[in-house]
Motif scaffolding. Structure first.
Motif, short mmCIF file in Angstrom:
data_model
loop_
_atom_site.label_atom_id
_atom_site.label_comp_id
_atom_site.label_asym_id
_atom_site.label_seq_id
_atom_site.Cartn_x
_atom_site.Cartn_y
_atom_site.Cartn_z
N VAL A 96 -48.35 -72.37 13.11
CA VAL A 96 -49.73 -71.47 12.77
C VAL A 96 -50.70 -72.45 13.24
O VAL A 96 -50.90 -73.51 12.36
CB VAL A 96 -49.67 -70.73 11.71
CG1 VAL A 96 -51.09 -70.06 11.44
CG2 VAL A 96 -48.72 -69.71 11.65
N GLU A 97 -51.55 -72.45 13.97
CA GLU A 97 -52.76 -73.52 14.02
C GLU A 97 -54.45 -72.55 13.08
O GLU A 97 -54.39 -71.30 13.71
CB GLU A 97 -53.36 -73.42 15.35
CG GLU A 97 -54.62 -74.44 15.43
CD GLU A 97 -55.23 -74.68 16.84
OE1 GLU A 97 -56.02 -75.53 16.90
OE2 GLU A 97 -54.26 -74.29 17.84
N PHE A 98 -54.70 -73.22 12.46
CA PHE A 98 -55.85 -72.50 11.71
C PHE A 98 -57.15 -73.39 11.37
O PHE A 98 -56.73 -74.57 11.30
CB PHE A 98 -55.40 -71.79 10.63
CG PHE A 98 -54.84 -72.71 9.17
CD1 PHE A 98 -55.82 -73.14 8.43
CD2 PHE A 98 -53.67 -73.33 9.36
CE1 PHE A 98 -55.28 -74.09 7.51
CE2 PHE A 98 -53.15 -74.15 8.45
CZ PHE A 98 -54.16 -74.54 7.39
N VAL A 110 -64.49 -78.34 7.26
CA VAL A 110 -63.23 -77.57 7.64
C VAL A 110 -62.02 -78.35 7.73
O VAL A 110 -62.08 -79.51 8.10
CB VAL A 110 -63.79 -77.18 9.23
CG1 VAL A 110 -62.71 -76.30 9.96
CG2 VAL A 110 -65.15 -76.48 9.20
N HIS A 111 -61.12 -77.66 7.19
CA HIS A 111 -59.55 -78.19 7.46
C HIS A 111 -59.12 -77.58 8.43
O HIS A 111 -58.88 -76.27 8.38
CB HIS A 111 -59.11 -77.86 5.98
CG HIS A 111 -57.57 -78.32 6.10
ND1 HIS A 111 -57.22 -79.59 5.62
CD2 HIS A 111 -56.42 -77.75 6.44
CE1 HIS A 111 -55.99 -79.94 5.62
NE2 HIS A 111 -55.35 -78.63 6.13
N HIS A 112 -58.62 -78.36 9.37
CA HIS A 112 -58.05 -77.95 10.86
C HIS A 112 -56.75 -78.65 10.86
O HIS A 112 -56.46 -79.67 11.07
CB HIS A 112 -59.06 -78.08 11.90
CG HIS A 112 -58.38 -77.72 13.22
ND1 HIS A 112 -59.22 -78.13 14.41
CD2 HIS A 112 -57.58 -76.76 13.78
CE1 HIS A 112 -58.49 -77.28 15.39
NE2 HIS A 112 -57.65 -76.59 14.99
N GLU A 113 -55.73 -77.55 11.07
CA GLU A 113 -54.31 -78.04 11.24
C GLU A 113 -53.45 -77.12 12.12
O GLU A 113 -53.69 -76.10 12.00
CB GLU A 113 -53.66 -78.45 9.82
CG GLU A 113 -53.34 -77.38 9.09
CD GLU A 113 -52.27 -77.37 7.68
OE1 GLU A 113 -51.54 -77.11 7.61
OE2 GLU A 113 -53.02 -78.55 6.88
N THR A 114 -52.39 -77.66 12.58
CA THR A 114 -51.13 -76.80 12.78
C THR A 114 -50.08 -76.83 12.05
O THR A 114 -49.53 -77.95 11.75
CB THR A 114 -50.66 -77.19 14.18
OG1 THR A 114 -51.90 -76.89 15.22
CG2 THR A 114 -49.65 -76.44 14.84
N LEU A 132 -55.73 -81.56 12.69
CA LEU A 132 -56.59 -81.64 14.04
C LEU A 132 -57.84 -81.80 13.51
O LEU A 132 -58.39 -81.59 12.43
CB LEU A 132 -56.32 -80.30 14.62
CG LEU A 132 -55.02 -80.12 14.89
CD1 LEU A 132 -54.80 -78.44 15.43
CD2 LEU A 132 -54.34 -81.07 15.90
N ALA A 133 -58.66 -82.55 14.54
CA ALA A 133 -59.99 -82.93 14.39
C ALA A 133 -60.99 -81.57 14.64
O ALA A 133 -60.60 -80.80 15.42
CB ALA A 133 -60.56 -84.08 15.23
#
Length: 133
Positions: A96-98, A110-114, A132-133
């Motif tokens: 899940v990418e969020f 913003v915290h962005h990860e898969t 993720l950036a």
């Protein structure tokens, strides 16, 4: 008897459902997440509600940290699910990418990860993530 305002309110994962019908049923042990996305949403809600016990319970034992402390100064604001891959009720793994939006020390971030999940013995677990950036 008055209803707890947290349980009557919309779920903090922004699914549109009431907390009791969404993440609350997972947090209180009344149900197990059927998909990786449901587990991701319930884990986000656990971060918002500072529910360390639930986070530990849903973290795969092979990758779970020995100690987990949450920062109450983090104000989680919004969860955006960007994509999912597999992670359905019949899958054994999924991602899940969020983006999770929050405020800390007065700054918007913003915290962005898969996140990677596995399903073992009919239960989904969080394994790890790629930032993720």
């Amino acid at each position: 008897m008055t209803e707890n305002p947290i349980t009557a309110a919309p779920c903090v994962c922004l699914s549109g459902e009431a907390y009791t019908d969404c993440c609350g049923r997972f947090h209180n042990g009344g149900a197990e997440a059927a998909t990786a996305e449901q587990l991701m949403r319930s884990r986000y809600s656990a971060f918002v509600l500072l529910d360390v016990e639930y986070l530990r319970k849903t973290w795969h034992p092979d990758t779970a940290p020995s100690d987990l402390e949450l920062d109450p100064a983090m104000e989680w604001r919004r969860l955006d699910i960007l994509s999912t891959s597999r992670g359905g009720p019949l899958d054994s793994e999924g991602t899940v990418e969020f983006k999770a939006h929050y405020r800390h020390d007065g700054e918007r971030r913003v915290h962005h990860e898969t996140s990677r999940f596995v399903r073992e013995n009919r239960r989904w677990y969080y394994v790890d993530a790629v930032m993720l950036a």
